[in-house]
Design a protein around this motif. Structure first.
Motif, PDB file in Angstrom:
ATOM      1  N   VAL A 186      -3.389   1.142  -0.642  1.00 31.35           N
ATOM      2  CA  VAL A 186      -2.348   0.698  -1.585  1.00 31.35           C
ATOM      3  C   VAL A 186      -0.994   1.265  -1.179  1.00 31.35           C
ATOM      4  CG1 VAL A 186      -1.536   0.859  -3.969  1.00 31.35           C
ATOM      5  CG2 VAL A 186      -3.956   0.395  -3.508  1.00 31.35           C
ATOM      6  N   GLN A 187      -0.989   2.506  -0.757  1.00 32.09           N
ATOM      7  CA  GLN A 187       0.252   3.157  -0.328  1.00 32.09           C
ATOM      8  C   GLN A 187       0.880   2.422   0.858  1.00 32.09           C
ATOM      9  OE1 GLN A 187      -0.159   7.412  -0.056  1.00 32.09           O
ATOM     10  NE2 GLN A 187       1.616   7.644   1.286  1.00 32.09           N
ATOM     11  N   TYR A 188       0.053   2.036   1.827  1.00 34.25           N
ATOM     12  CA  TYR A 188       0.559   1.297   2.984  1.00 34.25           C
ATOM     13  C   TYR A 188       0.944  -0.132   2.600  1.00 34.25           C
ATOM     14  CZ  TYR A 188      -0.240   4.713   6.708  1.00 34.25           C
ATOM     15  OH  TYR A 188      -0.152   5.802   7.531  1.00 34.25           O
ATOM     16  N   GLU A 189       0.249  -0.697   1.613  1.00 38.80           N
ATOM     17  CA  GLU A 189       0.605  -2.045   1.136  1.00 38.80           C
ATOM     18  C   GLU A 189       2.028  -2.058   0.602  1.00 38.80           C
ATOM     19  OE1 GLU A 189      -3.643  -4.070  -0.259  1.00 38.80           O
ATOM     20  OE2 GLU A 189      -2.541  -2.804  -1.667  1.00 38.80           O
ATOM     21  N   LYS A 190       2.416  -0.999  -0.095  1.00 40.58           N
ATOM     22  CA  LYS A 190       3.767  -0.904  -0.647  1.00 40.58           C
ATOM     23  C   LYS A 190       4.824  -0.846   0.455  1.00 40.58           C
ATOM     24  CE  LYS A 190       2.308   1.332  -4.951  1.00 40.58           C
ATOM     25  NZ  LYS A 190       2.324   2.577  -5.765  1.00 40.58           N
ATOM     26  N   GLN A 191       4.398  -0.407   1.645  1.00 41.71           N
ATOM     27  CA  GLN A 191       5.305  -0.348   2.795  1.00 41.71           C
ATOM     28  C   GLN A 191       5.275  -1.646   3.609  1.00 41.71           C
ATOM     29  OE1 GLN A 191       4.414   3.140   5.212  1.00 41.71           O
ATOM     30  NE2 GLN A 191       3.936   4.349   3.398  1.00 41.71           N
ATOM     31  N   GLY A 192       4.442  -2.612   3.163  1.00 39.36           N
ATOM     32  CA  GLY A 192       4.323  -3.879   3.872  1.00 39.36           C
ATOM     33  C   GLY A 192       3.619  -3.751   5.208  1.00 39.36           C
ATOM     34  N   LYS A 193       2.703  -2.781   5.306  1.00 42.78           N
ATOM     35  CA  LYS A 193       2.058  -2.507   6.591  1.00 42.78           C
ATOM     36  C   LYS A 193       0.545  -2.715   6.546  1.00 42.78           C
ATOM     37  CE  LYS A 193       3.642   0.784   9.214  1.00 42.78           C
ATOM     38  NZ  LYS A 193       4.076   2.090   9.766  1.00 42.78           N
TER      39      LYS A 193
END
Length: 218
Positions: A186-193
């Motif tokens: 989820v954390q990386y999703e917020k970064q668009g990665k």
């Protein structure tokens, strides 16, 4: 014994002193629940693209079985309980594998790191050790239902010889994944990665999506 080994972890290096080659490693984190097909898909990626596959779990299991390993017993106890092995051990095994790969062939600087980071401590450890020394390009997330994952692992356990491919360990591993690894995704999703793939389908269908992603990202 276990307490003494944990104490020794504090003495493991938490910094990389430099790569032996100029090219900075390019990393794709491969995440998903146990049985989501990460290893199978990584093998196909390696066969079709210029990536080296590093499985955090395989490295830990190899170290656990290595004769004379200082941390074999500690790793074994964590794996059997479905818990996440201390980050100092995992980071150093990954770092060593990457360094050895790049020393052997300077063209092998692209890595699939499978099953890592598995929790916030893993991610912080990676950022501390590898900050500025490796580029995380994106996360390849194999999304698969819990029961499908468990059924696949139980089937694999009939021939894998893995001590953690049993229902009790699997249910613990699933809970660890949901509580600790899913928030990292989820954390990386917020970064668009994050590139998400429906991993409940056949191997060929899943790899077709993988190819589309890698062809666009490369």
């Amino acid at each position: 014994m276990i307490v003494a080994l944990l104490h020794r972890l504090k003495k493991l290096p938490r910094a990389v002193h430099g790569w032996s080659v100029m090219m900075k490693p390019q990393v794709v984190f491969v995440l998903g629940g146990p049985g989501a097909g990460k290893g199978t898909q990584c093998a196909r990626i390696v066969a079709n693209y210029s990536y080296t596959h590093l499985s955090a779990g395989d490295l830990l299991r190899a170290e656990r079985s290595r004769s004379g390993s200082e941390f074999g017993q500690l790793i074994d106890s964590y794996i059997k309980e479905g818990k996440i092995v201390p980050v100092e051990i995992t980071i150093n095994l990954l770092k060593k594998a990457m360094e050895e790969t790049m020393k052997a062939d300077e063209k092998k600087f692209r890595f699939l790191i499978d099953g890592f980071p598995r929790n916030q401590d893993n991610l912080q450890g990676w950022n501390t050790v590898m900050d500025g020394k490796a580029d995380v390009k994106f996360v390849l997330f194999f999304d698969c239902g819990n029961e499908v994952c468990i059924d696949r692992c139980l089937e694999r356990g009939k021939s894998s010889g893995r001590t953690d491919d049993n229902r009790e360990s699997l249910e613990k591993r699933i809970q660890t994944y949901l509580q600790s690894t899913r928030p990292i995704i989820v954390q990386y999703e917020k970064q668009g990665k994050v590139c998400t793939i429906d991993a409940s389908r056949s191997v060929d269908e899943v790899f077709a999506d993988v190819k589309n992603i890698l062809d666009k990202e490369s």
